[in-house]
Design a protein around this motif. Structure first.
Motif, PDB file in Angstrom:
ATOM      1  N   ASP A 161       8.407  21.635 -46.830  1.00 38.32           N
ATOM      2  CA  ASP A 161       7.748  20.499 -47.456  1.00 38.32           C
ATOM      3  C   ASP A 161       8.727  19.365 -47.758  1.00 38.32           C
ATOM      4  O   ASP A 161       9.672  19.533 -48.534  1.00 38.32           O
ATOM      5  CB  ASP A 161       7.066  20.959 -48.751  1.00 38.32           C
ATOM      6  N   GLY A 162       8.495  18.212 -47.125  1.00 38.67           N
ATOM      7  CA  GLY A 162       9.278  17.017 -47.407  1.00 38.67           C
ATOM      8  C   GLY A 162      10.650  16.973 -46.772  1.00 38.67           C
ATOM      9  O   GLY A 162      11.417  16.039 -47.036  1.00 38.67           O
ATOM     10  N   THR A 163      10.990  17.932 -45.933  1.00 42.26           N
ATOM     11  CA  THR A 163      12.355  18.036 -45.417  1.00 42.26           C
ATOM     12  C   THR A 163      12.431  17.629 -43.948  1.00 42.26           C
ATOM     13  O   THR A 163      11.628  18.094 -43.126  1.00 42.26           O
ATOM     14  CB  THR A 163      12.876  19.471 -45.573  1.00 42.26           C
ATOM     15  N   PHE A 164      13.387  16.778 -43.614  1.00 39.08           N
ATOM     16  CA  PHE A 164      13.576  16.369 -42.230  1.00 39.08           C
ATOM     17  C   PHE A 164      15.067  16.343 -41.881  1.00 39.08           C
ATOM     18  O   PHE A 164      15.925  16.305 -42.760  1.00 39.08           O
ATOM     19  CB  PHE A 164      12.926  15.007 -41.952  1.00 39.08           C
ATOM     20  N   VAL A 165      15.319  16.391 -40.579  1.00 39.81           N
ATOM     21  CA  VAL A 165      16.685  16.360 -40.059  1.00 39.81           C
ATOM     22  C   VAL A 165      16.989  14.953 -39.571  1.00 39.81           C
ATOM     23  O   VAL A 165      16.166  14.323 -38.903  1.00 39.81           O
ATOM     24  CB  VAL A 165      16.862  17.363 -38.906  1.00 39.81           C
ATOM     25  N   VAL A 166      18.162  14.448 -39.900  1.00 40.74           N
ATOM     26  CA  VAL A 166      18.623  13.149 -39.424  1.00 40.74           C
ATOM     27  C   VAL A 166      19.845  13.370 -38.527  1.00 40.74           C
ATOM     28  O   VAL A 166      20.788  14.073 -38.914  1.00 40.74           O
ATOM     29  CB  VAL A 166      18.995  12.215 -40.580  1.00 40.74           C
ATOM     30  N   CYS A 174      35.046  10.715 -38.646  1.00 36.67           N
ATOM     31  CA  CYS A 174      34.550   9.819 -39.689  1.00 36.67           C
ATOM     32  C   CYS A 174      33.020   9.820 -39.718  1.00 36.67           C
ATOM     33  O   CYS A 174      32.377   8.759 -39.616  1.00 36.67           O
ATOM     34  CB  CYS A 174      35.054   8.398 -39.467  1.00 36.67           C
ATOM     35  N   PRO A 175      32.387  10.984 -39.857  1.00 35.59           N
ATOM     36  CA  PRO A 175      30.920  10.994 -39.874  1.00 35.59           C
ATOM     37  C   PRO A 175      30.360  10.379 -41.150  1.00 35.59           C
ATOM     38  O   PRO A 175      30.911  10.553 -42.238  1.00 35.59           O
ATOM     39  CB  PRO A 175      30.593  12.492 -39.794  1.00 35.59           C
ATOM     40  N   GLU A 176      29.265   9.641 -41.006  1.00 32.45           N
ATOM     41  CA  GLU A 176      28.562   9.146 -42.180  1.00 32.45           C
ATOM     42  C   GLU A 176      27.639  10.238 -42.713  1.00 32.45           C
ATOM     43  O   GLU A 176      27.307  11.200 -42.007  1.00 32.45           O
ATOM     44  CB  GLU A 176      27.740   7.907 -41.833  1.00 32.45           C
ATOM     45  N   TYR A 177      27.217  10.093 -43.950  1.00 32.81           N
ATOM     46  CA  TYR A 177      26.291  11.048 -44.542  1.00 32.81           C
ATOM     47  C   TYR A 177      25.306  10.297 -45.427  1.00 32.81           C
ATOM     48  O   TYR A 177      25.531   9.136 -45.806  1.00 32.81           O
ATOM     49  CB  TYR A 177      27.032  12.118 -45.338  1.00 32.81           C
ATOM     50  N   ILE A 178      24.203  10.948 -45.735  1.00 33.70           N
ATOM     51  CA  ILE A 178      23.152  10.340 -46.550  1.00 33.70           C
ATOM     52  C   ILE A 178      23.514  10.455 -48.025  1.00 33.70           C
ATOM     53  O   ILE A 178      23.842  11.538 -48.509  1.00 33.70           O
ATOM     54  CB  ILE A 178      21.801  11.010 -46.276  1.00 33.70           C
ATOM     55  N   THR A 179      23.446   9.348 -48.733  1.00 34.18           N
ATOM     56  CA  THR A 179      23.740   9.351 -50.169  1.00 34.18           C
ATOM     57  C   THR A 179      22.479   9.374 -51.024  1.00 34.18           C
ATOM     58  O   THR A 179      22.501   9.840 -52.165  1.00 34.18           O
ATOM     59  CB  THR A 179      24.576   8.119 -50.550  1.00 34.18           C
ATOM     60  N   LEU A 193      23.112   5.312 -46.209  1.00 35.84           N
ATOM     61  CA  LEU A 193      24.234   6.026 -45.609  1.00 35.84           C
ATOM     62  C   LEU A 193      25.532   5.632 -46.293  1.00 35.84           C
ATOM     63  O   LEU A 193      25.659   4.546 -46.865  1.00 35.84           O
ATOM     64  CB  LEU A 193      24.323   5.729 -44.111  1.00 35.84           C
ATOM     65  N   SER A 194      26.502   6.513 -46.206  1.00 32.75           N
ATOM     66  CA  SER A 194      27.768   6.319 -46.906  1.00 32.75           C
ATOM     67  C   SER A 194      28.607   5.195 -46.348  1.00 32.75           C
ATOM     68  O   SER A 194      29.396   4.581 -47.058  1.00 32.75           O
ATOM     69  CB  SER A 194      28.580   7.618 -46.837  1.00 32.75           C
ATOM     70  N   GLY A 195      28.451   4.901 -45.037  1.00 30.92           N
ATOM     71  CA  GLY A 195      29.344   3.958 -44.392  1.00 30.92           C
ATOM     72  C   GLY A 195      30.705   4.585 -44.143  1.00 30.92           C
ATOM     73  O   GLY A 195      30.978   5.718 -44.563  1.00 30.92           O
ATOM     74  N   VAL A 196      31.568   3.863 -43.451  1.00 25.36           N
ATOM     75  CA  VAL A 196      32.929   4.324 -43.170  1.00 25.36           C
ATOM     76  C   VAL A 196      33.905   3.308 -43.753  1.00 25.36           C
ATOM     77  O   VAL A 196      33.811   2.112 -43.442  1.00 25.36           O
ATOM     78  CB  VAL A 196      33.175   4.475 -41.653  1.00 25.36           C
ATOM     79  N   PRO A 197      34.805   3.713 -44.626  1.00 23.59           N
ATOM     80  CA  PRO A 197      35.765   2.771 -45.198  1.00 23.59           C
ATOM     81  C   PRO A 197      36.513   1.991 -44.119  1.00 23.59           C
ATOM     82  O   PRO A 197      36.931   2.553 -43.099  1.00 23.59           O
ATOM     83  CB  PRO A 197      36.716   3.679 -45.989  1.00 23.59           C
ATOM     84  N   ALA A 198      36.672   0.698 -44.341  1.00 24.73           N
ATOM     85  CA  ALA A 198      37.303  -0.158 -43.333  1.00 24.73           C
ATOM     86  C   ALA A 198      38.738   0.244 -43.049  1.00 24.73           C
ATOM     87  O   ALA A 198      39.250   0.007 -41.950  1.00 24.73           O
ATOM     88  CB  ALA A 198      37.234  -1.613 -43.790  1.00 24.73           C
ATOM     89  N   ASP A 199      39.406   0.859 -44.009  1.00 25.99           N
ATOM     90  CA  ASP A 199      40.808   1.200 -43.823  1.00 25.99           C
ATOM     91  C   ASP A 199      41.013   2.633 -43.332  1.00 25.99           C
ATOM     92  O   ASP A 199      42.150   3.094 -43.220  1.00 25.99           O
ATOM     93  CB  ASP A 199      41.587   1.002 -45.129  1.00 25.99           C
ATOM     94  N   THR A 231      26.591   0.036 -44.374  1.00 26.75           N
ATOM     95  CA  THR A 231      27.408  -1.174 -44.490  1.00 26.75           C
ATOM     96  C   THR A 231      27.358  -2.008 -43.210  1.00 26.75           C
ATOM     97  O   THR A 231      27.629  -3.201 -43.236  1.00 26.75           O
ATOM     98  CB  THR A 231      28.871  -0.795 -44.778  1.00 26.75           C
ATOM     99  N   SER A 232      26.975  -1.367 -42.091  1.00 22.68           N
ATOM    100  CA  SER A 232      26.921  -2.078 -40.817  1.00 22.68           C
ATOM    101  C   SER A 232      25.541  -2.651 -40.519  1.00 22.68           C
ATOM    102  O   SER A 232      25.323  -3.245 -39.461  1.00 22.68           O
ATOM    103  CB  SER A 232      27.339  -1.137 -39.677  1.00 22.68           C
ATOM    104  N   GLY A 233      24.580  -2.469 -41.440  1.00 24.05           N
ATOM    105  CA  GLY A 233      23.237  -3.001 -41.234  1.00 24.05           C
ATOM    106  C   GLY A 233      22.186  -1.933 -41.438  1.00 24.05           C
ATOM    107  O   GLY A 233      22.400  -0.955 -42.153  1.00 24.05           O
ATOM    108  N   GLU A 234      21.032  -2.107 -40.807  1.00 19.64           N
ATOM    109  CA  GLU A 234      19.976  -1.124 -40.937  1.00 19.64           C
ATOM    110  C   GLU A 234      19.261  -0.934 -39.608  1.00 19.64           C
ATOM    111  O   GLU A 234      19.276  -1.809 -38.742  1.00 19.64           O
ATOM    112  CB  GLU A 234      18.987  -1.491 -42.030  1.00 19.64           C
ATOM    113  N   VAL A 235      18.639   0.235 -39.461  1.00 19.74           N
ATOM    114  CA  VAL A 235      17.870   0.553 -38.260  1.00 19.74           C
ATOM    115  C   VAL A 235      16.624   1.315 -38.698  1.00 19.74           C
ATOM    116  O   VAL A 235      16.668   2.083 -39.666  1.00 19.74           O
ATOM    117  CB  VAL A 235      18.709   1.388 -37.264  1.00 19.74           C
TER     118      VAL A 235
END
Length: 247
Positions: A161-166, A174-179, A193-199, A231-235
């Motif tokens: 119930d209510g659970t999906f895979v992304v 440097c994988p992103e993750y859902i926050t 999403l967490s984004g990836v630090p620029a540095d 941080t890079s936008g949305e889809v």
């Protein structure tokens, strides 16, 4: 007790684990992959509850198992059997691999072999890495595999119930993750999403990473759209299938 009965009996606790793991992944002291304990580690197998979802336009599935959040098993092989079912073998972990002692749902992305039709129901058996279980994944009417993967984000409902895979694509280091996730409409969910630090220094490869997300109140709702913000936008992408929790 049948596989379906095991999944039904444990679904409430499994969903609770998912919510908890989204709030705080990877907790507890490390243990070796061969150690005994609450996690599956890499030791002996017993019948376990699993789930699955269609991702990458039906080219892949996300197999949901339970165990250490830092020792997610990788798919070693996927084979279509003579009866049309799918057998997935998970790679055994090195017994010396340190794993946290948490016990959470985690996702293994599995590339599907030729011969799997995502528009038809698929019986799946998963073995290896301390896992021994099966699940029936409902087909999605009209879903066809059209060419190779474009390595774009995708998502698919599980039976819980209510659970999906992304599924996301990016540097394996440097994988992103859902926050966070939020239901934002009658058939809409937004995930940050967490984004990836620029540095941060990342390898230049392109690898898949799969994770679980939760959205309450959308059981039975068709054509749910997921907005991923970073941080890079949305889809905006569809969540494949319909959330129809197993009874």
């Amino acid at each position: 007790m049948t596989s379906r009965s095991l999944r039904s009996f444990a679904s409430l606790g499994f969903a609770a684990l998912i919510v908890a793991s989204l709030a705080a992944c990877a907790s507890g002291a490390p243990m070796s992959a061969g150690s005994s304990g609450d996690g599956d580690g890499g030791g002996g197998s017993e019948e376990t509850m699993i789930d699955a979802a269609w991702i990458d336009g039906g080219r892949m599935i996300g197999v949901v198992t339970q165990g250490s959040s830092t020792c997610v098993p990788e798919a070693e092989d996927a084979t279509v059997e003579s009866d049309g079912s799918l057998s997935v073998a998970l790679a055994e972990l090195d017994p010396e691999t340190p794993c946290t002692m948490d016990y959470v749902p985690r996702v293994t992305p599995v590339q599907l072999p030729e011969g799997v039709d995502p528009s038809k129901d698929l019986a799946i058996t998963v073995t290896g890495a301390g896992v021994d279980g099966s699940v029936d994944l409902a087909g999605i009417d009209g879903l066809t595999v059209d060419g190779p993967s474009e390595m774009m984000p995708s998502a698919g409902w599980t039976d819980l119930d209510g659970t999906f895979v992304v599924l996301l694509w990016g540097s394996s280091t440097c994988p992103e993750y859902i926050t966070s996730t939020e239901v934002t409409g009658d058939a809409a969910v937004t995930a940050s999403l967490s984004g990836v630090p620029a540095d941060k220094v990342c390898t230049a490869d392109m690898a898949p990473s799969a994770m679980l997300a939760y959205a309450d109140g959308l059981a039975g709702v068709p054509d749910v759209e997921l907005t991923l913000t970073s941080t890079s936008g949305e889809v905006v992408i569809p969540i494949l299938g319909i959330n129809q929790p197993a009874l």
